[in-house]
Motif scaffolding. Structure first.
Motif, PDB file in Angstrom:
ATOM      1  N   LYS A   1       0.826  -1.211   0.000  1.00 41.69           N
ATOM      2  CA  LYS A   1       0.000   0.000   0.000  1.00 41.69           C
ATOM      3  C   LYS A   1       0.861   1.262   0.000  1.00 41.69           C
ATOM      4  CE  LYS A   1      -3.758   0.325   2.461  1.00 41.69           C
ATOM      5  NZ  LYS A   1      -4.699   0.261   3.596  1.00 41.69           N
TER       6      LYS A   1
ATOM      7  N   GLY B   1       2.276   1.705  -3.421  1.00 43.07           N
ATOM      8  CA  GLY B   1       1.216   2.176  -4.307  1.00 43.07           C
ATOM      9  C   GLY B   1       0.928   3.658  -4.134  1.00 43.07           C
ATOM     10  N   ARG B   2       0.979   4.112  -2.895  1.00 45.39           N
ATOM     11  CA  ARG B   2       0.741   5.537  -2.639  1.00 45.39           C
ATOM     12  C   ARG B   2       1.851   6.400  -3.236  1.00 45.39           C
ATOM     13  NH1 ARG B   2      -1.055   4.060   3.338  1.00 45.39           N
ATOM     14  NH2 ARG B   2      -3.292   3.808   2.982  1.00 45.39           N
TER      15      ARG B   2
ATOM     16  N   ALA C   1       3.675   5.537  -5.800  1.00 45.61           N
ATOM     17  CA  ALA C   1       3.494   5.471  -7.250  1.00 45.61           C
ATOM     18  C   ALA C   1       2.432   6.476  -7.691  1.00 45.61           C
ATOM     19  CB  ALA C   1       3.103   4.059  -7.673  1.00 45.61           C
TER      20      ALA C   1
END
Length: 107
Positions: free
Chosen positions: A56, A59-60, A62
Motif C-alpha cells: 500500500k 502504491g501511494r 506510485a
C-alpha cells in the motif's frame, strides 16, 4: 495558508496564472504525501500484514509520482512552482518557529 500566499506571490511575480496553479499543485502533492505517510504508519502500527502494508505504501508513492508526471508533462505546469508549493509546509514551519522564538525573547 502559506501555500495560498505563495500562489498569490507567484502570480504577481511571474505575471502568469499557471505559476499560481503550479504552487497549488505542489501543495496538493505535499498534502497527498502527508496523508500517504500517515496512512502507512497507521497500517504498520495496527500490526496488519507487513507485506500488504508495504504494498500500500509503494502504491501511494506510485500515485504521487504519477500526479507529479501529470502536472509537469501533461498540464505543463512550471516545475519551480511545484517545488515552491511543496516547500510551503517547510515555510510555514519556519514562520511558526520564528513566532515561537520571538514570543519567548520578548517575555
Amino acid at each position: 495558508m502559506s501555500c495560498a500566499f505563495m500562489a498569490v506571490a507567484a502570480i504577481a511575480i511571474a505575471r502568469d496564472w499557471r505559476a499560481g496553479v503550479a504552487v497549488i499543485g505542489g501543495g496538493v502533492l505535499i498534502a497527498t504525501s502527508l496523508l500517504s505517510i500517515r496512512g502507512g504508519l497507521d497500517d504498520v502500527s495496527a500490526r496488519r500484514r507487513t507485506g500488504r502494508a508495504l504494498l500500500k505504501i509503494a502504491g501511494r508513492y506510485a500515485l504521487l509520482a504519477f500526479l507529479a508526471y501529470v502536472m509537469i508533462a501533461r498540464l505543463r505546469l512550471p516545475p519551480l512552482g511545484l517545488i515552491a508549493g511543496a516547500s510551503s509546509v517547510v515555510a510555514a514551519a519556519g514562520v511558526e518557529a520564528l513566532r515561537f522564538l520571538w514570543k519567548n525573547i520578548r517575555y
